[in-house]
Motif scaffolding. Structure first.
Motif, PDB file in Angstrom:
ATOM      1  N   THR A  96      38.027  76.427  61.805  1.00 57.11           N
ATOM      2  CA  THR A  96      37.091  75.129  62.101  1.00 57.11           C
ATOM      3  C   THR A  96      37.911  74.800  63.500  1.00 57.11           C
ATOM      4  O   THR A  96      36.967  73.870  64.193  1.00 57.11           O
ATOM      5  N   TYR A 150      26.400  72.013  60.135  1.00 55.74           N
ATOM      6  CA  TYR A 150      26.512  72.323  58.746  1.00 55.74           C
ATOM      7  C   TYR A 150      25.212  72.656  57.499  1.00 55.74           C
ATOM      8  O   TYR A 150      25.663  72.221  56.275  1.00 55.74           O
ATOM      9  N   VAL A 162      31.144  75.847  55.958  1.00 58.00           N
ATOM     10  CA  VAL A 162      32.941  76.047  56.091  1.00 58.00           C
ATOM     11  C   VAL A 162      33.139  76.877  56.153  1.00 58.00           C
ATOM     12  O   VAL A 162      33.485  78.230  55.456  1.00 58.00           O
ATOM     13  N   HIS A 220      34.493  69.575  53.359  1.00 55.42           N
ATOM     14  CA  HIS A 220      35.011  70.755  54.246  1.00 55.42           C
ATOM     15  C   HIS A 220      34.792  70.907  52.556  1.00 55.42           C
ATOM     16  O   HIS A 220      35.303  72.200  52.015  1.00 55.42           O
ATOM     17  N   ASP A 278      32.591  71.498  50.331  1.00 54.15           N
ATOM     18  CA  ASP A 278      31.581  72.826  50.843  1.00 54.15           C
ATOM     19  C   ASP A 278      31.848  74.192  49.978  1.00 54.15           C
ATOM     20  O   ASP A 278      31.852  75.068  49.423  1.00 54.15           O
TER      21      ASP A 278
END
Length: 218
Positions: free
Chosen positions: A15, A79, A84, A118, A121
């Protein structure tokens, strides 16, 4: 060793590169120019600490409310159509840690909302015995608070915990807490001062997993 505590951004998820792209775009929209480079100055820091660093850099030109609103909107849009980005080796490593009976935690400077988004996901929330986020502590990395809190939540002494990190502030936080410091590099290149406090460096999470498997029972 009884536990493994993970940083999130740059360790579990790719990320940091996404943040550079985002900050470049919204920096332009805010009249600051491309500010993706600020990711390197704020790696591992909580939001309030990052805001302080931005204000030091840009002074009155930095409108945090506008920046944060654009940041949230950018991430929400991204998103809504993208998962992610999970780092290579995460799923296998977490399965191995469970098989080897390690306790696990996340110690991330990001907000709890971001951390849970995150982890959910990626489908790995259940893999962690404890989750400590930046808004649950009073002092940001590089202070030791978040790793001390994570070790306490796991019921383990810091010295019995591996801390897996990628940033300078995170590595120093783990070291000051007394954890065994494991570096898995992402976008930041380790400096010579920080290299001295890293106990072991692995190029990938997969290599860390192989070492844990090889050391089983020792």
């Amino acid at each position: 060793m009884k536990a493994v505590i993970f940083d999130m951004d740059g360790v579990l998820f790719d990320t940091e590169r996404l943040a550079i792209r985002c900050w470049d775009e919204i920096g332009d929209a805010c009249g600051l120019g491309k500010v993706g480079y600020m990711v390197f100055k704020t790696l591992g820091r909580t939001t309030p600490e990052s805001v302080r660093i931005f204000r030091e850099e840009f002074g009155n030109r930095f409108d945090n409310d506008r920046f944060q609103a654009l940041y949230r909107a950018w991430l929400q849009a991204y998103y809504s159509t993208h998962p992610v980005p999970v780092k290579e080796g995460v799923y296998s490593l977490l399965a191995t840690l469970k098989a080897l009976d390690y306790r696990t935690a996340v110690a991330s400077s990001s907000s709890r909302e971001s951390v849970l988004h995150h982890l959910n996901d990626a489908g790995i929330t259940h893999c962690f015995d404890s989750i400590i986020s930046g808004d649950m502590i009073s002092r940001s990395k590089p202070e030791p608070d978040i790793y001390l809190a994570a070790a306490h939540a796991l019921g383990e002494k810091p010295e019995d915990c591996y801390a897996v990190e990628d940033s300078r502030s995170g590595l120093w936080s783990a070291h000051r807490a007394g954890c065994r410091v494991v570096m898995v590099p992402d976008i930041w290149e380790c400096d010579s001062e920080t290299a001295r406090i890293v106990d072991v460096c692995f190029p990938t999470l997969t290599e860390f997993e192989k070492t844990l498997q090889a050391n089983q029972g020792r």
